[in-house]
Design an enzyme around this catalytic site. Structure first.
Site, PDB file in Angstrom:
ATOM      1  N   ASN A  76     -22.016 -26.878 -23.825  1.00 49.99           N
ATOM      2  CA  ASN A  76     -23.294 -26.253 -24.146  1.00 49.99           C
ATOM      3  C   ASN A  76     -24.193 -26.132 -22.923  1.00 49.99           C
ATOM      4  O   ASN A  76     -24.121 -26.953 -22.009  1.00 49.99           O
ATOM      5  CB  ASN A  76     -24.008 -27.061 -25.235  1.00 49.99           C
ATOM      6  CG  ASN A  76     -23.187 -27.139 -26.514  1.00 49.99           C
ATOM      7  OD1 ASN A  76     -22.334 -26.297 -26.761  1.00 49.99           O
ATOM      8  ND2 ASN A  76     -23.437 -28.160 -27.311  1.00 49.99           N
TER       9      ASN A  76
ATOM     10  N   HIS B 255     -20.570 -25.875 -18.328  1.00 53.85           N
ATOM     11  CA  HIS B 255     -20.952 -24.481 -18.098  1.00 53.85           C
ATOM     12  C   HIS B 255     -22.359 -24.325 -17.544  1.00 53.85           C
ATOM     13  O   HIS B 255     -22.914 -23.229 -17.553  1.00 53.85           O
ATOM     14  CB  HIS B 255     -20.817 -23.686 -19.402  1.00 53.85           C
ATOM     15  CG  HIS B 255     -19.405 -23.647 -19.922  1.00 53.85           C
ATOM     16  ND1 HIS B 255     -19.107 -23.626 -21.270  1.00 53.85           N
ATOM     17  CD2 HIS B 255     -18.221 -23.651 -19.262  1.00 53.85           C
ATOM     18  CE1 HIS B 255     -17.790 -23.600 -21.417  1.00 53.85           C
ATOM     19  NE2 HIS B 255     -17.234 -23.612 -20.215  1.00 53.85           N
TER      20      HIS B 255
ATOM     21  N   SER C 274     -14.735 -25.005 -31.388  1.00 57.70           N
ATOM     22  CA  SER C 274     -13.536 -24.359 -31.919  1.00 57.70           C
ATOM     23  C   SER C 274     -12.410 -24.366 -30.900  1.00 57.70           C
ATOM     24  O   SER C 274     -11.276 -24.043 -31.226  1.00 57.70           O
ATOM     25  CB  SER C 274     -13.852 -22.914 -32.319  1.00 57.70           C
ATOM     26  OG  SER C 274     -14.231 -22.165 -31.175  1.00 57.70           O
TER      27      SER C 274
END
Length: 290
Positions: free
Chosen positions: A118, A135, A236
């Site tokens: 996130n 990220h 996911s």
């Protein structure tokens, strides 16, 4: 293998409570030495949508790519106009019960490290200062010309001064912190250059089409190697950026558990999977483990 069947797997046709999976997750955490890999599903309860989970299915949208951003001034104007409006939601988001539970488990020694996909900074806001932000983070800005890193808050003030009233437009927030805006509004948006060298500013995040810095990736592999087990929360694992750590853990014989509302690409590597709300589930686990 999966520790509990999904709704379609039960003989009676009703969902079976994920008690077996929860027991296994609790057992892994009780043993300590657990590395956490978190994804967008952990932040949905803070009002930030995800791409592929329950809050993201209605948005078949392609996010800004690194190539688009660097190729033209129009691309950068489109990004910063939309991101400027969306930033108020990201900046105003607060850690939820899931983030707080992860930090509680870290303080108690059950969790030894946190890797997050996130960019919302909510692990840091919950107290997990050493979480590796795979990220990057939206609250930092980097100049592509001089390399200087600066505060997103400072840039937001500059953009507000250049575009008075623009903040009051827009619609629903997207997972990467921007909103959809009419082209007519985007066309008139003024972009702020680097305050030091007048170069191109970019959020300090990894765009689609851009590579995560190699030293950061290696840091994450090192944390997984140092852990006894890997716990995936709210991801996911659709993209290889996170899935590689799950594969690595499984390949080196470390147990993997996944808590996510929906199937993941990593389920085949997991000793336990739990389909349940993240905040409620993690808070219960943290309370049980003290």
């Amino acid at each position: 293998m999966r520790m509990h069947p999904g709704p379609e797997e039960t003989a009676a046709g009703t969902a079976e409570p994920p008690a077996a999976g929860l027991h296994e997750v609790g057992r892994l955490l009780a043993g300590g030495g657990v590395a956490v890999l978190s994804g967008a599903g952990l932040s949905t309860e803070s009002g930030i949508p995800d791409y592929r989970g329950a809050t993201g299915r209605a948005r078949p949208r392609t996010p800004m790519t690194f190539q688009e951003f660097t190729a033209s001034e129009d691309g950068r104007r489109r990004y910063w106009a939309r991101s400027h409006v969306g930033w108020r939601t990201i900046a105003g988001a607060a850690p939820n019960a899931g983030h707080r539970a992860v930090e509680a488990l870290r303080r108690s020694g059950h969790v030894t490290s946190v890797i997050t996909q996130n960019v919302d900074g909510l692990h840091r806001a919950a107290g997990t200062a050493d979480a590796v932000e795979l990220h990057g983070a939206l609250d930092r800005v980097v100049c592509l010309d001089c390399g200087r890193t600066s505060s997103r808050l400072a840039l937001d003030r500059r953009l507000t001064g250049l575009n008075p009233g623009f903040r009051d437009t827009g619609s629903r927030i997207n997972p990467d912190g921007d909103v959809e805006l009419p082209d007519a509004l985007v066309h008139g948006f003024r972009v702020a250059p680097c305050a030091v060298c007048s170069g191109v500013l970019k959020p300090d995040v990894v765009f689609f089409g851009e590579s995560v810095p190699k030293d950061r990736v290696q840091r994450c592999f090192d944390l997984v190697d140092a852990a006894r087990a890997l716990l995936v929360l709210g991801s996911s694992l659709t993209v290889m950026s996170g899935l590689r750590f799950v594969r690595h853990a499984a390949r080196t014989g470390k147990p993997v558990a996944i808590v996510n509302q929906g199937a993941t690409r990593g389920d085949e590597f997991a000793a336990a999977t739990v389909a349940a709300p993240l905040g409620e589930t993690l808070a219960a686990l943290a309370a049980e483990l003290g």
